[in-house]
Motif scaffolding. Sequence first.
Motif, PDB file in Angstrom:
ATOM      1  N   LEU A 323       0.835  -1.201   0.000  1.00  0.00           N
ATOM      2  CA  LEU A 323       0.000   0.000   0.000  1.00  0.00           C
ATOM      3  C   LEU A 323       0.872   1.254   0.000  1.00  0.00           C
ATOM      4  CD1 LEU A 323      -3.098   0.548   2.305  1.00  0.00           C
ATOM      5  CD2 LEU A 323      -1.445   2.361   1.917  1.00  0.00           C
ATOM      6  N   ALA A 324       1.828   1.295   0.938  1.00  0.00           N
ATOM      7  CA  ALA A 324       2.687   2.473   1.049  1.00  0.00           C
ATOM      8  C   ALA A 324       3.560   2.657  -0.191  1.00  0.00           C
ATOM      9  CB  ALA A 324       3.560   2.355   2.288  1.00  0.00           C
ATOM     10  N   LEU A 325       4.070   1.548  -0.722  1.00  0.00           N
ATOM     11  CA  LEU A 325       4.919   1.646  -1.917  1.00  0.00           C
ATOM     12  C   LEU A 325       4.130   2.186  -3.105  1.00  0.00           C
ATOM     13  CD1 LEU A 325       7.061  -1.627  -1.748  1.00  0.00           C
ATOM     14  CD2 LEU A 325       7.811   0.724  -1.343  1.00  0.00           C
ATOM     15  N   LEU A 326       2.874   1.767  -3.236  1.00  0.00           N
ATOM     16  CA  LEU A 326       2.063   2.280  -4.341  1.00  0.00           C
ATOM     17  C   LEU A 326       1.773   3.765  -4.170  1.00  0.00           C
ATOM     18  CD1 LEU A 326      -0.372  -0.676  -5.030  1.00  0.00           C
ATOM     19  CD2 LEU A 326       1.159   0.400  -6.674  1.00  0.00           C
ATOM     20  N   VAL A 327       1.587   4.221  -2.934  1.00  0.00           N
ATOM     21  CA  VAL A 327       1.434   5.662  -2.714  1.00  0.00           C
ATOM     22  C   VAL A 327       2.687   6.394  -3.183  1.00  0.00           C
ATOM     23  CG1 VAL A 327       1.160   7.465  -0.982  1.00  0.00           C
ATOM     24  CG2 VAL A 327      -0.182   5.377  -0.802  1.00  0.00           C
ATOM     25  N   VAL A 328       3.863   5.858  -2.834  1.00  0.00           N
ATOM     26  CA  VAL A 328       5.124   6.488  -3.222  1.00  0.00           C
ATOM     27  C   VAL A 328       5.290   6.491  -4.742  1.00  0.00           C
ATOM     28  CG1 VAL A 328       7.642   6.298  -3.090  1.00  0.00           C
ATOM     29  CG2 VAL A 328       6.250   5.911  -1.039  1.00  0.00           C
ATOM     30  N   VAL A 329       4.945   5.386  -5.384  1.00  0.00           N
ATOM     31  CA  VAL A 329       5.165   5.250  -6.833  1.00  0.00           C
ATOM     32  C   VAL A 329       4.134   6.041  -7.638  1.00  0.00           C
ATOM     33  CG1 VAL A 329       5.123   3.606  -8.754  1.00  0.00           C
ATOM     34  CG2 VAL A 329       6.315   3.018  -6.634  1.00  0.00           C
ATOM     35  N   VAL A 330       2.870   6.004  -7.214  1.00  0.00           N
ATOM     36  CA  VAL A 330       1.792   6.608  -8.004  1.00  0.00           C
ATOM     37  C   VAL A 330       1.695   8.119  -7.783  1.00  0.00           C
ATOM     38  CG1 VAL A 330      -0.715   6.626  -8.387  1.00  0.00           C
ATOM     39  CG2 VAL A 330       0.491   4.461  -8.050  1.00  0.00           C
ATOM     40  N   THR A 331       2.018   8.600  -6.592  1.00  0.00           N
ATOM     41  CA  THR A 331       1.850  10.023  -6.288  1.00  0.00           C
ATOM     42  C   THR A 331       2.535  10.951  -7.285  1.00  0.00           C
ATOM     43  OG1 THR A 331       1.483   9.635  -3.926  1.00  0.00           O
ATOM     44  CG2 THR A 331       2.271  11.811  -4.551  1.00  0.00           C
ATOM     45  N   LEU A 333       2.856  10.642 -10.321  1.00  0.00           N
ATOM     46  CA  LEU A 333       2.119  10.617 -11.584  1.00  0.00           C
ATOM     47  C   LEU A 333       0.782  11.349 -11.498  1.00  0.00           C
ATOM     48  CD1 LEU A 333       2.654   6.824 -12.442  1.00  0.00           C
ATOM     49  CD2 LEU A 333       4.074   8.770 -13.130  1.00  0.00           C
ATOM     50  N   VAL A 334       0.338  11.630 -10.276  1.00  0.00           N
ATOM     51  CA  VAL A 334      -0.989  12.209 -10.082  1.00  0.00           C
ATOM     52  C   VAL A 334      -1.135  13.594 -10.716  1.00  0.00           C
ATOM     53  CG1 VAL A 334      -2.677  12.949  -8.360  1.00  0.00           C
ATOM     54  CG2 VAL A 334      -1.409  10.828  -8.039  1.00  0.00           C
ATOM     55  N   PRO A 335      -0.103  14.473 -10.669  1.00  0.00           N
ATOM     56  CA  PRO A 335      -0.284  15.771 -11.342  1.00  0.00           C
ATOM     57  C   PRO A 335      -0.666  15.657 -12.806  1.00  0.00           C
ATOM     58  CG  PRO A 335       1.620  15.858  -9.900  1.00  0.00           C
ATOM     59  CD  PRO A 335       1.153  14.430  -9.903  1.00  0.00           C
ATOM     60  N   PHE A 336      -0.177  14.629 -13.506  1.00  0.00           N
ATOM     61  CA  PHE A 336      -0.558  14.437 -14.902  1.00  0.00           C
ATOM     62  C   PHE A 336      -2.041  14.050 -15.008  1.00  0.00           C
ATOM     63  CE2 PHE A 336       3.968  13.433 -14.568  1.00  0.00           C
ATOM     64  CZ  PHE A 336       4.489  14.290 -15.528  1.00  0.00           C
ATOM     65  N   SER A 384      -5.394   6.278  -2.456  1.00  0.00           N
ATOM     66  CA  SER A 384      -4.838   7.279  -1.545  1.00  0.00           C
ATOM     67  C   SER A 384      -3.912   8.234  -2.282  1.00  0.00           C
ATOM     68  CB  SER A 384      -4.089   6.585  -0.401  1.00  0.00           C
ATOM     69  OG  SER A 384      -4.969   5.824   0.396  1.00  0.00           O
ATOM     70  N   ALA A 385      -3.131   7.722  -3.213  1.00  0.00           N
ATOM     71  CA  ALA A 385      -2.242   8.587  -3.996  1.00  0.00           C
ATOM     72  C   ALA A 385      -3.041   9.589  -4.822  1.00  0.00           C
ATOM     73  CB  ALA A 385      -1.358   7.731  -4.906  1.00  0.00           C
ATOM     74  N   LEU A 386      -4.170   9.155  -5.372  1.00  0.00           N
ATOM     75  CA  LEU A 386      -4.985  10.039  -6.209  1.00  0.00           C
ATOM     76  C   LEU A 386      -5.630  11.177  -5.416  1.00  0.00           C
ATOM     77  CD1 LEU A 386      -6.711   7.438  -8.557  1.00  0.00           C
ATOM     78  CD2 LEU A 386      -5.084   9.214  -9.236  1.00  0.00           C
ATOM     79  N   THR A 387      -5.629  11.083  -4.078  1.00  0.00           N
ATOM     80  CA  THR A 387      -6.181  12.180  -3.277  1.00  0.00           C
ATOM     81  C   THR A 387      -5.192  13.327  -3.107  1.00  0.00           C
ATOM     82  OG1 THR A 387      -5.441  11.253  -1.141  1.00  0.00           O
ATOM     83  CG2 THR A 387      -7.592  10.539  -1.982  1.00  0.00           C
ATOM     84  N   MET A 388      -3.997  13.214  -3.658  1.00  0.00           N
ATOM     85  CA  MET A 388      -2.969  14.239  -3.509  1.00  0.00           C
ATOM     86  C   MET A 388      -3.440  15.651  -3.867  1.00  0.00           C
ATOM     87  SD  MET A 388      -0.612  16.234  -5.281  1.00  0.00           S
ATOM     88  CE  MET A 388      -0.419  15.458  -6.878  1.00  0.00           C
ATOM     89  N   PRO A 389      -4.285  15.850  -4.903  1.00  0.00           N
ATOM     90  CA  PRO A 389      -4.706  17.225  -5.233  1.00  0.00           C
ATOM     91  C   PRO A 389      -5.498  17.932  -4.145  1.00  0.00           C
ATOM     92  CG  PRO A 389      -5.056  15.768  -7.119  1.00  0.00           C
ATOM     93  CD  PRO A 389      -4.695  14.896  -5.957  1.00  0.00           C
TER      94      PRO A 389
END
Length: 462
Positions: A323-331, A333-336, A384-389
């Motif tokens: 879970l945590a690794l995917l947050v690190v990897v995906v975050t 990319l979220v601005p795109f 969770s990564a997609l909530t970055m905005p």
Amino acid sequence: MSDFAANSTEATVEATITPPAARHGLLLLVVGLVGFVTTLDNTVVTVALPTLQTELGASLAELEWVVTGYVLTFAGFMLAGGRLADVYGRRKVLIAGIAVFTAASAAAGLATSSGVLVAARLVQGSGAALILPAMLAVVSVGNDDRQRSAGVAVWMASGAGALALGPVVGGYLTQHVHWSWVFLLNVPLGILSVVLAAVAVPESRDEAAAHVDVAGVATSVVVLSAGTFALTFGAELGWTSPVILVAAAVSVVAAVVFVVVERRGRDPMVDLALFRARAFTGGVVAQVLWGLGVNGVFFFTALFLQRTLGFSPTMSGLAFVPLALLVVVVTPLVPFVERRFGAARAVGLGLFLVAAGMAAVGFLRPGDGWIDLLPPMCVIGVGSALTMPLGPAVLGAAPESRAGVAGGVFSVAREMSGLFGIAVIGVIVNSSASFTLGYSTGLLTAAGLVVVGAVVSLVTLR
């Protein structure tokens, strides 16, 4: 940016020139470092508690304060830290916070008694409370939307990495080196962060602020500290115990006084007009609902994995790593994704994914194993990564003169919602006929809260 932010001409900010690329890279490194160490200290110490009890002769109550003391002052002083950053300068307060945090870490590592260790942890939390809102303000002021998003992405990724590595780092240092290095590890990282911040962080402040709103600072500290205490110790002492009822009452009364003081003050710490901006209020509400759901459930997930699914303690810890690794990897990319589909859709999709993953975990039963748990945990990580905005939306909706306070409000929402979520889900778990049934019910309740957050995001972040 909201009309309120666009039309605000009450203050000017020194840092109006976007820093060069190299300098901005160093700034992101500072954000990553301080985001990592302040989050790490929420979890890294838990594994060392048995050793601390043996070597320092600490009682169970003192051990509890070693953990909760940090959270208490961290949450309690965050709003005040944000306003101090606006008034006295974001770089000054950021560096001061790192210095306090680092010195307290050294004191904790060198402690020879449990009393000294608890005191050091309280000071550590106050330093972190200065760091976080000042850091978010630095990310916001003088930067365009893309740079602001990059800063929040680095903060989220570093925090996720710290949450995943905390128990691992704490366990290794305690077993193979010494428990003191759980805290002393922060010292070189803190010194490096001070040096980098002095070089890379531009100074900025609210030039129109003539003084600090002492009444607002004092009442906010009482509200958050008393509320944090009640939420942290409610399950242990009993929600109807006199101590918890008094703490809750003090928090509520202080909150009413705080609103009155801020509405009547000439230069309030929190300008309540901030909440007229739809993106600001919506982002904060969505953050609260996310925190209520996710943090509230994950507090009990380790118990669920061991009691119901039969995982070992080590396997339970490793279950959160994907879970945590995917947050690190995906975050990163979220601005795109945000630029392509907009913040509202990105955050809404993220929260729906988080809710779906939580619901799937809620249907796991004895006999299920790692292969059954992994897909929903990965879905939660991506969501969770997609909530970055959410962060850039809240910060961008506030005028730069109030960037520190905006960061403080967002940080408080994140921290307090987690504590409140633990309390609410805890009541559901403890009132059920069995732990497994209570956990599943709590998980589905939390998923519902996150879905509401998704709807709020779609409506308010457009």
